[in-house]
Design a protein around this motif. Sequence first.
Motif, PDB file in Angstrom:
ATOM      1  N   PRO A 181      -7.167  -9.890  -9.195  1.00  0.00           N
ATOM      2  CA  PRO A 181      -6.775  -9.891 -10.612  1.00  0.00           C
ATOM      3  C   PRO A 181      -5.881  -8.718 -10.987  1.00  0.00           C
ATOM      4  O   PRO A 181      -4.961  -8.875 -11.788  1.00  0.00           O
ATOM      5  CB  PRO A 181      -8.134  -9.822 -11.344  1.00  0.00           C
ATOM      6  CG  PRO A 181      -9.102 -10.448 -10.399  1.00  0.00           C
ATOM      7  CD  PRO A 181      -8.641 -10.030  -9.036  1.00  0.00           C
ATOM      8  N   VAL A 182      -6.145  -7.535 -10.425  1.00  0.00           N
ATOM      9  CA  VAL A 182      -5.287  -6.375 -10.700  1.00  0.00           C
ATOM     10  C   VAL A 182      -3.885  -6.630 -10.176  1.00  0.00           C
ATOM     11  O   VAL A 182      -2.887  -6.409 -10.867  1.00  0.00           O
ATOM     12  CB  VAL A 182      -5.871  -5.092 -10.080  1.00  0.00           C
ATOM     13  CG1 VAL A 182      -4.870  -3.941 -10.175  1.00  0.00           C
ATOM     14  CG2 VAL A 182      -7.167  -4.705 -10.765  1.00  0.00           C
ATOM     15  N   ALA A 183      -3.785  -7.112  -8.946  1.00  0.00           N
ATOM     16  CA  ALA A 183      -2.470  -7.385  -8.348  1.00  0.00           C
ATOM     17  C   ALA A 183      -1.697  -8.404  -9.174  1.00  0.00           C
ATOM     18  O   ALA A 183      -0.496  -8.237  -9.430  1.00  0.00           O
ATOM     19  CB  ALA A 183      -2.638  -7.867  -6.912  1.00  0.00           C
ATOM     20  N   ARG A 184      -2.365  -9.469  -9.600  1.00  0.00           N
ATOM     21  CA  ARG A 184      -1.690 -10.504 -10.391  1.00  0.00           C
ATOM     22  C   ARG A 184      -1.185  -9.932 -11.708  1.00  0.00           C
ATOM     23  O   ARG A 184      -0.059 -10.220 -12.132  1.00  0.00           O
ATOM     24  CB  ARG A 184      -2.639 -11.677 -10.658  1.00  0.00           C
ATOM     25  CG  ARG A 184      -2.934 -12.526  -9.445  1.00  0.00           C
ATOM     26  CD  ARG A 184      -3.646 -13.812  -9.824  1.00  0.00           C
ATOM     27  NE  ARG A 184      -4.094 -14.512  -8.641  1.00  0.00           N
ATOM     28  CZ  ARG A 184      -5.324 -14.404  -8.121  1.00  0.00           C
ATOM     29  NH1 ARG A 184      -6.234 -13.625  -8.717  1.00  0.00           N
ATOM     30  NH2 ARG A 184      -5.649 -15.068  -7.030  1.00  0.00           N
ATOM     31  N   PHE A 185      -2.019  -9.132 -12.382  1.00  0.00           N
ATOM     32  CA  PHE A 185      -1.608  -8.616 -13.676  1.00  0.00           C
ATOM     33  C   PHE A 185      -0.473  -7.612 -13.538  1.00  0.00           C
ATOM     34  O   PHE A 185       0.313  -7.432 -14.473  1.00  0.00           O
ATOM     35  CB  PHE A 185      -2.785  -7.984 -14.414  1.00  0.00           C
ATOM     36  CG  PHE A 185      -2.522  -7.868 -15.889  1.00  0.00           C
ATOM     37  CD1 PHE A 185      -2.598  -8.986 -16.707  1.00  0.00           C
ATOM     38  CD2 PHE A 185      -2.142  -6.663 -16.443  1.00  0.00           C
ATOM     39  CE1 PHE A 185      -2.308  -8.896 -18.057  1.00  0.00           C
ATOM     40  CE2 PHE A 185      -1.851  -6.557 -17.796  1.00  0.00           C
ATOM     41  CZ  PHE A 185      -1.939  -7.680 -18.601  1.00  0.00           C
ATOM     42  N   LEU A 186      -0.348  -6.969 -12.393  1.00  0.00           N
ATOM     43  CA  LEU A 186       0.744  -6.035 -12.163  1.00  0.00           C
ATOM     44  C   LEU A 186       2.015  -6.745 -11.705  1.00  0.00           C
ATOM     45  O   LEU A 186       3.020  -6.103 -11.412  1.00  0.00           O
ATOM     46  CB  LEU A 186       0.337  -4.986 -11.132  1.00  0.00           C
ATOM     47  CG  LEU A 186      -0.818  -4.058 -11.551  1.00  0.00           C
ATOM     48  CD1 LEU A 186      -1.127  -3.068 -10.443  1.00  0.00           C
ATOM     49  CD2 LEU A 186      -0.493  -3.318 -12.847  1.00  0.00           C
TER      50      LEU A 186
END
Length: 338
Positions: A227-232
């Motif tokens: 989720p962090v990677a996607r939001f970044l």
Amino acid sequence: MLRLANVTHAYGDVASLRGVSLRLPPGEILCLLGPSGCGKTTLLRIIAGLEGDYSGEIRLDGADIRPLPAHERGFGLMFQDYALFPHMSVRDNIAYGLKRRGDRRRDIQRQVDDLLRRVGLAGLGARDVAALSGGQKQRVALARSLAPSPRLLMLDEPLGSLDAQLRDQLALELRRLLKEAGIGAIYVTHDRREAFAIADRIAVMDAGSIQQCDTPHRLYNAPATAPVARFLGLRNLYARAATARAAQLAAQAKALRKTTQTILIHPRGISLARPASGRSVELAATLVAAVFRGEHWDIRLRLEGDLPLVFSARELPAQIGESARVFVALEAVLALDS
């Protein structure tokens, strides 16, 4: 300066915050970054004292601030809609908090003049705020928030109503002003570019919890979860169980863990020429699409095993539909938890 421990909140039966723990050292700018509805504004309101129905601890300089009402916490607040007084001039808006505090008229005049200069509005003190542009109103709201020298400044999407170019400009100015004032800040935004420009650290939120908290550089280069990677905005994400080729790359990179659910090929490790140092693999691909962005091309390839790969480069490796070669640095193949 500020410490949160296991802060939990719910609207009825719906959990909005799930055991949030954070710390904010003096003078640091912390961004709460995440999609709408993830709990950012709720957390800000709890810290500010505008929402009292929560469990957990919030301490300022070691002291529990829960009993303190919002107006006694010494925090400044700034919102997206500016909340300026339309019947007051620019100068009177900025001076409002100083007058309420009982400062002397001479001191108020000196501080307001200094703030007008610092935010780039010197000479506009007598102007009606209704006659200002959006960017000028944002500067007035910031100056008014800074005027009483708050212990902590809290900003909720303060640039959200401005166009992209003005947001980029004011984000840099906002960071400069906060650092000059030496005031710690908690800044809420859903815009990762804005967060990268302003923050010392970024706490990425999702579904009421902190997914990861780190400096912008480390957060972008080493996201902890999918989720962090996607939001970044990192797009080369592959499910371990469904993508054998990506799992092979992760195994070569010695990145796989038992908890690995997703594999990320970070765009910083993708190039059209073999890296001068470090281990890398050369992969055969087909160029599927390319978009010219001025300084670079956004390129989409299809690798062996029908694996898509997206990255940026200054030149095209081939024409659409033609074969291409690409190099992936193994240090950029990351194993992420779900």
